[in-house]
Design an enzyme around this catalytic site. Sequence first.
Site, short mmCIF file in Angstrom:
data_model
loop_
_atom_site.label_atom_id
_atom_site.label_comp_id
_atom_site.label_asym_id
_atom_site.label_seq_id
_atom_site.Cartn_x
_atom_site.Cartn_y
_atom_site.Cartn_z
N TYR B 102 19.82 0.41 97.52
CA TYR B 102 21.06 0.46 98.31
C TYR B 102 20.77 0.42 99.80
CZ TYR B 102 24.32 1.66 94.49
OH TYR B 102 25.12 1.64 93.38
N GLU B 203 7.73 13.75 70.47
CA GLU B 203 8.66 12.74 70.97
C GLU B 203 10.08 13.29 71.08
OE1 GLU B 203 9.16 9.59 68.12
OE2 GLU B 203 10.93 8.77 69.13
N ASP B 255 8.20 9.90 65.53
CA ASP B 255 8.74 9.37 64.30
C ASP B 255 7.74 8.41 63.68
OD1 ASP B 255 11.14 10.68 64.56
OD2 ASP B 255 12.26 8.95 65.31
#
Lengths: 434, 434
Positions: B102, B203, B255
């Site tokens: 910005y 995780e 996982d």
Amino acid sequence: MVSAVDLEARRKAAELMRKMFSGVAEEIQREGRPVFVMPKRTLSNTIYDYKNKLLLLGPETLKRSFTDVNEARKFMQTVLMASIIYDSLVNNEYPTIRDLYYRGKHSISYRSSSGREVHENTWDEQKESDSVIRDLEVFLNVLREELLILSKEKGKVVGNLVIRSGDDTIDLSRMGHGAYSIEPTPDLIEFKDVDAEYVLVVEKDAVFQQLHRYGFWKKNKAILITSAGQPDRATRRFLRRLSDEYNLPVYILTDSDPYGFYIYSVFKIGSITLSYESERLATPRAKFIGVMMTDVFGDDVFREMLKDKDSKKELGSIARGLEKLAKKKPYLTEAERRNYIIKAKQRDLERAVELIGYNVADVCLDNAEYKNKLKKKEGLTGYPWFQTPEWVRELCVFFKTLSKLEIEAMASKGLKFLADHYIPEKISTGDWID
Amino acid sequence: MVSAVDLEARRKAAELMRKMFSGVAEEIQREGRPVFVMPKRTLSNTIYDYKNKLLLLGPETLKRSFTDVNEARKFMQTVLMASIIYDSLVNNEYPTIRDLYYRGKHSISYRSSSGREVHENTWDEQKESDSVIRDLEVFLNVLREELLILSKEKGKVVGNLVIRSGDDTIDLSRMGHGAYSIEPTPDLIEFKDVDAEYVLVVEKDAVFQQLHRYGFWKKNKAILITSAGQPDRATRRFLRRLSDEYNLPVYILTDSDPYGFYIYSVFKIGSITLSYESERLATPRAKFIGVMMTDVFGDDVFREMLKDKDSKKELGSIARGLEKLAKKKPYLTEAERRNYIIKAKQRDLERAVELIGYNVADVCLDNAEYKNKLKKKEGLTGYPWFQTPEWVRELCVFFKTLSKLEIEAMASKGLKFLADHYIPEKISTGDWID
């Protein structure tokens, strides 16, 4: 290794479950007709209390009878879930709703009345088991967190606040550059000492980091919280308790777009479809301090629109009070707007209509293409708590300018501007929406 | 209100910037031909160091010359970004990369050689300004965090670990049920006291909450960290420093699916396209402890496949060592698998091929429909660090079974099972992949 607080919470929860289910158990032992009676979690049984700004469940109840063939499956699911949760409580487990889904998922085999072997799944999708957990929350009149059901948790806090969590006493003003990550069971927190004038909740984690690092909460005697996006249950409950127990004003700072306004709405009121949660998770005294569309653009386009008699007529009763709003000056210059503004997308407009209703979009939206795409939302009346002059103006400016702005833009103008000017000025002049 | 640590970090960073840019400034004042020389951040200049398990930038460099018309724009962007960052440093600002985008975004107006007025944007998309920030990191040989550039931060930690952050000393074993949220500038943390045998990175935040609450880290003298999904830079740097400075083994628990394996890979090696970060953000000693596909299924399907001479031949050199792998027994029963397993999706298979290469998919995947859809990935050779017998086996079992499993399934079998059996057994028997 487990905290004494947890052991006590388990004992209480297990006792409650035994008490609430003893009737059903007795009925089963008597080979009677066991039945649950619980409040209905339906839209038609959801009442918005205008005075206290709260969503409440109404008086309607539903029955789940084991001997009614249409209700037997739901009855079975309720009892199964209750037994899994009870087992978890007495076995020192900390399940998540995902765990509970896995734990209960299996096939029940039985012979039908015609002698055929039938296999029926307890549940297939997590949607189903989640719904049963909600039933149990309503039936037991507790939050699932009080049953030691955990979940991931994004909320963070820093400030002059000492809490007791588990077996530890924690001074949240001594977190260095980091922050305290709120626990998933905020009802087990004990607030020990609070020395603050208000709570500022920042939607975005990165802006929270900036304000924290800049010393905002020290300078302003504030407690600083971030929800890191859509607030989760624990962050909402934590905020509600802080606000209630210490009578602290709560200000919410989000992006200036309908999603940001919605995040404010979740903090303040909750969601209509989960109104039973709102009674304890929502913070009715939360105020929206920004970023407002009128902080970006002022309200000239809106005042222009008000001059048009037809527009006012079309707005109907909602138009009353619009003219009495104090004039707003923008915080940004034309050049800053040019660099900071983002074009609104179709889904921003749809979200805006969900909040304020189609009527305001119809009157304020000039862009024919967008308007055409919104036709399917015709008839939507919006959330009751957005039907105020201030929100009509905000959303009207949004529809007129089709623009949005991130909080980061205010920090880009200068962290000093955001921390020492924008936020304190808005709070001291009362430039918020309640 | 700002910490002394930050002031010192600012002073150092500003000094470095002055030093590195002084040559360019002098050249400009002399009206000469200013030029930057920096390492190339290209794939072809990225080297995987097999011995040290690290991605490194090679010796190739690039020049950015102001007087070369093809490079002038990039030169301008580099100088612009450097000046914005420098200003932020001396003005006590804490920009994010979004802020920097910005702040620098505007139009430059000038007359072209033909006298026409031209407007050129400094940059349009954040992608462009982000790339310039990366250039500066490489040029200055620092992480952006050392320039006091902040970002949102998801990582949490608990354990027998005392740190100094900002002006505070914080005992991470006294966080109650909550956790310590890592700061976005982990190089400014000072580790004061560590009493742990290893670091376990989980995780999923919800599983972190469960293990924390269960007292896992107390019982096992571990430091417990969660990345809450894809790890961010600060969590990776924090882990690397812990591992380096205290010689602690690091185990990663995700996982059981190609996305989980990829998360492990990000912790251990980093990403090929951002190799310059990996030198300081990656943790080469990180080990994958699970959940392995072979923890779910054992390795029978894999051993079956090995009996097929053609398959082995097709695997080529990668097949060497496969037979020497110790046999694996599954942790789950047939009935548990039935309830816990999730069907793999097309994008899981694509991710798997990216990791291990098309060859293994070609040999191990029996499902013709899936195989057909993978054709576009033909020729992919996968990441070098996945070309090990252990990973070939894991991915082969994945392709054979087309299944995945969440860590939650292991907690559903019982938190005791996960915390007191599965994790400690895998660590004590060395059942990990390095």
